[in-house]
Design an enzyme around this catalytic site. Sequence first.
Site, PDB file in Angstrom:
ATOM      1  N   TRP A   1      42.122  47.573  53.767  1.00 49.15           N
ATOM      2  CA  TRP A   1      41.109  47.270  52.742  1.00 49.15           C
ATOM      3  C   TRP A   1      39.712  47.333  53.374  1.00 49.15           C
ATOM      4  CZ3 TRP A   1      37.702  42.942  52.623  1.00 49.15           C
ATOM      5  CH2 TRP A   1      36.829  42.956  51.525  1.00 49.15           C
ATOM      6  N   HIS A  24      41.944  41.814  41.887  1.00 45.08           N
ATOM      7  CA  HIS A  24      41.041  42.954  42.085  1.00 45.08           C
ATOM      8  C   HIS A  24      40.803  43.829  40.873  1.00 45.08           C
ATOM      9  CE1 HIS A  24      41.121  43.050  46.765  1.00 45.08           C
ATOM     10  NE2 HIS A  24      40.892  41.851  46.279  1.00 45.08           N
ATOM     11  N   HIS A  69      49.505  41.793  46.681  1.00 44.95           N
ATOM     12  CA  HIS A  69      48.737  40.651  47.179  1.00 44.95           C
ATOM     13  C   HIS A  69      48.753  39.606  46.075  1.00 44.95           C
ATOM     14  CE1 HIS A  69      46.179  42.002  50.854  1.00 44.95           C
ATOM     15  NE2 HIS A  69      47.464  42.012  51.080  1.00 44.95           N
ATOM     16  N   ASP A 115      40.195  34.213  44.875  1.00 50.09           N
ATOM     17  CA  ASP A 115      41.256  33.866  45.827  1.00 50.09           C
ATOM     18  C   ASP A 115      41.646  32.401  45.788  1.00 50.09           C
ATOM     19  OD1 ASP A 115      41.959  36.397  47.405  1.00 50.09           O
ATOM     20  OD2 ASP A 115      39.776  36.435  47.403  1.00 50.09           O
ATOM     21  N   ASP A 159      47.644  36.227  49.440  1.00 43.93           N
ATOM     22  CA  ASP A 159      46.270  36.473  49.890  1.00 43.93           C
ATOM     23  C   ASP A 159      45.313  35.556  49.133  1.00 43.93           C
ATOM     24  OD1 ASP A 159      43.914  37.494  50.885  1.00 43.93           O
ATOM     25  OD2 ASP A 159      43.903  39.283  49.622  1.00 43.93           O
ATOM     26  N   ASP A 176      37.350  37.660  41.793  1.00 41.73           N
ATOM     27  CA  ASP A 176      38.305  37.691  42.921  1.00 41.73           C
ATOM     28  C   ASP A 176      38.099  36.447  43.786  1.00 41.73           C
ATOM     29  OD1 ASP A 176      40.139  38.728  44.799  1.00 41.73           O
ATOM     30  OD2 ASP A 176      38.510  39.585  45.959  1.00 41.73           O
ATOM     31  N   ASP A 182      46.333  43.889  44.398  1.00 42.69           N
ATOM     32  CA  ASP A 182      45.912  42.492  44.557  1.00 42.69           C
ATOM     33  C   ASP A 182      45.593  41.960  43.154  1.00 42.69           C
ATOM     34  OD1 ASP A 182      44.107  40.652  46.928  1.00 42.69           O
ATOM     35  OD2 ASP A 182      43.841  40.328  44.776  1.00 42.69           O
ATOM     36  N   GLU A 229      44.441  49.275  49.636  1.00 48.29           N
ATOM     37  CA  GLU A 229      44.040  48.272  48.645  1.00 48.29           C
ATOM     38  C   GLU A 229      42.703  48.615  47.999  1.00 48.29           C
ATOM     39  OE1 GLU A 229      43.352  44.325  50.234  1.00 48.29           O
ATOM     40  OE2 GLU A 229      43.897  43.380  48.342  1.00 48.29           O
ATOM     41  N   LYS A 250      39.666  47.700  44.923  1.00 47.42           N
ATOM     42  CA  LYS A 250      38.998  46.506  44.424  1.00 47.42           C
ATOM     43  C   LYS A 250      37.949  46.907  43.396  1.00 47.42           C
ATOM     44  CE  LYS A 250      36.867  42.361  46.210  1.00 47.42           C
ATOM     45  NZ  LYS A 250      36.804  41.482  47.352  1.00 47.42           N
TER      46      LYS A 250
END
Length: 422
Positions: A185, A265, A289, A299, A329, A297, A262, A226, A228
């Site tokens: 990424w 993302h 992810h 997380d 993640d 994003d 992810d 990955e 995004k």
Amino acid sequence: MYNVEKAYELAKEYYAQYGIDVDKAIEIADKTPISMHCWQGDDVNGTELKENKALTGGIQTTGNYPGKARNGEELRADIDEAIKFIPGTLRMNVHANYIEADTFVERDQIKPEHYQKWVDWANAHDMGLDFNPTYFAHPKSTPAGTLSCADEKTREFWVRHGIACRKIGQYFAEQTGKKCVINHWTPDGDKEVPFDTLSPRLRLKKSYDEIFAATEDCKDVIDGIESKVFGIGLESYTVGSHEFCMGYVMNANKDHIIMTLDAGHYHPTQTVSAMLAGIYTFNKSVLLHVTRAVRWDSDHVVGFDDETRAIFEELVRMGKLSDTYIATDYFDASINRITAWVTGMRNTRKAILAALLQPIQTEKALEASGDVSARLAWKEEFKASPFSLVWDYYCAKKNAGVGLEWMDEVKQYEKDVLSKRV
Ligand code: RNT
Ligand code: ZN
């Protein structure tokens, strides 16, 4: 504590009515590997020997909860504490900035021996080891980009980093006897829509091509690419967009080059659960992810929420659970980091187990017969099934703490260990 065994027997009866074998579901859920990210333990700080370790690249940890791990030993001790309460097969996911060398080593000079402590730890735990190049939090990672940088010297520096990482991945595979999954990424992007959106992408493609060409003979390494939609400070444009990464993977047409999806993302109404079948039409595997996006994003710690459940339900329905590499993640610095790990990892495992307890045969038969009314009724009815009784039994069997039993010990560890770190 209530009678977990007795409750389980009742739940088993409930599921058996619908032709669901609960013991089998537990067995599959237990064996499905989840790659646990090491970076929850220190807010993605890493263990490089350098002064300024500011997190850049459009990702952010927020919060300043005391007690984060300050070195590899502390981090692994915290992981050991967390995994007591995370049932099922695990792998360990390490980022390149978790290097442990005697002196500072530049990112393009990293070697397998710098990660020997992780290898030894993984072997002692009979775990596979995954890896990630770190293209952020570095003076050469600027808004001008890394693998897509127009400055050749900078681009080549990061290509060397990517090459070094694939070699380390091969070493991990050799040492653990289990394939290594690498996630690529790059944060590259722009705060505004750039005038030239194509050239950076052509350079990113060239860089990936160079990394893979230089390491063509690497064995037992899987490479996720990955994408995004945006990062903080890079709101308008990302070089590695979804279309770019999907195009790269499809065009590469190699089994080891796969998409990383992810859950944080994409635009808020786009879901990974809805993307999986389209990708599985063309590819043999996918890297996930698992994370929780709150508006962006962000997380957040993985929740036992609709989308996490939908992702695993979809994988189970397609028969693709065992083809999917599952990695967590997220990074929450505002709460006890072990609680963050345990909660998010348990939720990921929970979502896998819950997905395996769907009335798949009935739903398939109803759909095939065209009875879409019954299909809906079944799906909705099942949402209230006594899943937690099965989950509790599984945790009891694995000695991983039923319900919130684990919290007392994590609190004790905070008192005895975390609070002593200043
Ligand atoms: C960033 C990506 C990436 C990182 C980790 C630390 O938006 O999700 O996977 O979170 O590499
Ligand atoms: Zn990610």
